[in-house]
Design a protein around this motif. Structure first.
Motif, mmCIF file in Angstrom:
data_model
loop_
_atom_site.group_PDB
_atom_site.id
_atom_site.type_symbol
_atom_site.label_atom_id
_atom_site.label_comp_id
_atom_site.label_asym_id
_atom_site.label_seq_id
_atom_site.Cartn_x
_atom_site.Cartn_y
_atom_site.Cartn_z
ATOM 1 N N UNK A 8 0.981 -1.118 -0.075
ATOM 2 C CA UNK A 8 0.086 -0.009 0.054
ATOM 3 C C UNK A 8 0.916 1.375 0.066
ATOM 4 N N UNK A 9 2.038 1.199 0.391
ATOM 5 C CA UNK A 9 3.104 2.253 0.226
ATOM 6 C C UNK A 9 3.765 2.336 -1.062
ATOM 7 N N UNK A 10 3.416 1.584 -2.074
ATOM 8 C CA UNK A 10 4.329 1.254 -3.152
ATOM 9 C C UNK A 10 4.389 2.761 -4.005
ATOM 10 N N UNK A 11 3.322 3.322 -3.828
ATOM 11 C CA UNK A 11 3.532 4.730 -4.952
ATOM 12 C C UNK A 11 4.528 5.707 -4.341
ATOM 13 N N UNK A 12 4.619 5.593 -2.754
ATOM 14 C CA UNK A 12 5.883 6.325 -2.131
ATOM 15 C C UNK A 12 6.966 5.779 -1.911
ATOM 16 N N UNK A 13 7.206 4.546 -2.413
ATOM 17 C CA UNK A 13 8.236 3.875 -1.976
ATOM 18 C C UNK A 13 8.253 2.852 -0.833
ATOM 19 N N UNK A 14 8.331 1.795 -0.839
ATOM 20 C CA UNK A 14 8.227 0.763 0.161
ATOM 21 C C UNK A 14 9.364 0.862 1.291
ATOM 22 N N UNK A 15 9.231 0.937 2.442
ATOM 23 C CA UNK A 15 10.312 1.293 3.313
ATOM 24 C C UNK A 15 11.139 -0.092 3.310
ATOM 25 N N UNK A 16 12.490 0.106 3.786
ATOM 26 C CA UNK A 16 13.243 -1.263 3.804
ATOM 27 C C UNK A 16 12.981 -2.150 4.747
ATOM 28 N N UNK A 17 12.301 -1.587 5.980
ATOM 29 C CA UNK A 17 11.961 -2.516 6.967
ATOM 30 C C UNK A 17 10.615 -3.340 6.512
ATOM 31 N N UNK A 18 9.778 -2.487 5.876
ATOM 32 C CA UNK A 18 8.606 -3.147 5.277
ATOM 33 C C UNK A 18 9.071 -4.421 4.127
ATOM 34 N N UNK A 19 10.004 -4.113 3.425
ATOM 35 C CA UNK A 19 10.309 -5.058 2.309
ATOM 36 C C UNK A 19 11.053 -6.366 3.199
ATOM 37 N N UNK A 20 11.497 -5.979 4.250
ATOM 38 C CA UNK A 20 12.133 -7.303 5.198
ATOM 39 C C UNK A 20 10.921 -8.053 5.815
#
Length: 213
Positions: free
Chosen positions: A89-101
């Motif tokens: 859901x944060x893809x448009x603004x850039x997924x945070x590294x901690x979310x990717x992890x």
């Protein structure tokens, strides 16, 4: 994006009585999925299901969804999010590294759960049916959806959208219905601002239910 994950799982369980089956739900032009499937070079079956017969059979409402089925054809775990979460859901603004992890950890845990089940290292409760639980509204919704897609392919777009609208009314939790209906209205609309606005309208409610691992 998911196909290599399932291919790696298939290879890891090559010595077991296990098979991945992938299903594409693209309704407008199902053959558009074929190049992606062929590029992934899967060694497991990959089905094109534009009328959502598989989704109906197992009550799937989104992608990715997965169902565990044992060697006797019984549902072990019904349709679930296959280790996917709401970080997108944060893809448009850039997924945070901690979310990717967090996404990677959840997916890895889900894949490991499948391995444990196949190898007999995880206890599961098997349901006593080969079909996921449906309400009468679910059955009607899938019927309206299939009729709507048939009408659309016959060039009867206005009638088609009326049937698709009824499918969405009867089964409002189906993002598969929403996204495929949008795509029939306009190519690319399934990932357009219309989709993101609908996701934003969820507020604090989840797009993907919490994945079981």
């Amino acid at each position: 994006m998911d196909l290599p994950v399932w291919q790696a799982l298939q290879e890891d369980l090559a010595e077991e009585a296990f098979t991945v089956i992938a299903v594409s739900f693209d309704t407008r032009a199902p053959d558009q999925s074929r190049p992606w499937i062929e590029a992934a070079k899967p060694t497991y079956p990959s089905l094109l299901d534009p009328e959502h017969h598989v989704a109906d059979l197992y009550n799937m409402v989104n992608v990715p969804n997965a169902v565990w089925i044992d060697e006797d054809g019984r549902i072990v775990r019904p349709a679930e999010t296959a280790g996917t979460g709401d970080e997108f859901r944060t893809m448009l603004t850039g997924i945070a590294p901690e979310d990717l992890e967090r996404m990677r950890d959840r997916r890895n845990a889900y894949v490991q759960a499948i391995k444990d089940w196949v190898r007999g290292e995880r206890d599961v409760t098997v349901t006593d049916t080969t079909r996921a639980a449906h309400s009468p509204e679910d059955a009607q919704a899938f019927a309206h959806f299939r009729f709507g897609t048939w009408l659309w392919h016959q060039g009867r777009a206005e009638e088609a959208q009326a049937q698709l609208a009824e499918a969405k009314r009867l089964k409002p939790d189906s993002w598969a219905f929403k996204r495929q209906s949008w795509e029939l209205e306009e190519i690319g609309k399934a990932g357009s601002p219309a989709f993101w606005s609908a996701v934003e309208a969820l507020g604090d409610a989840a797009y993907y239910p919490e994945a079981q691992v």
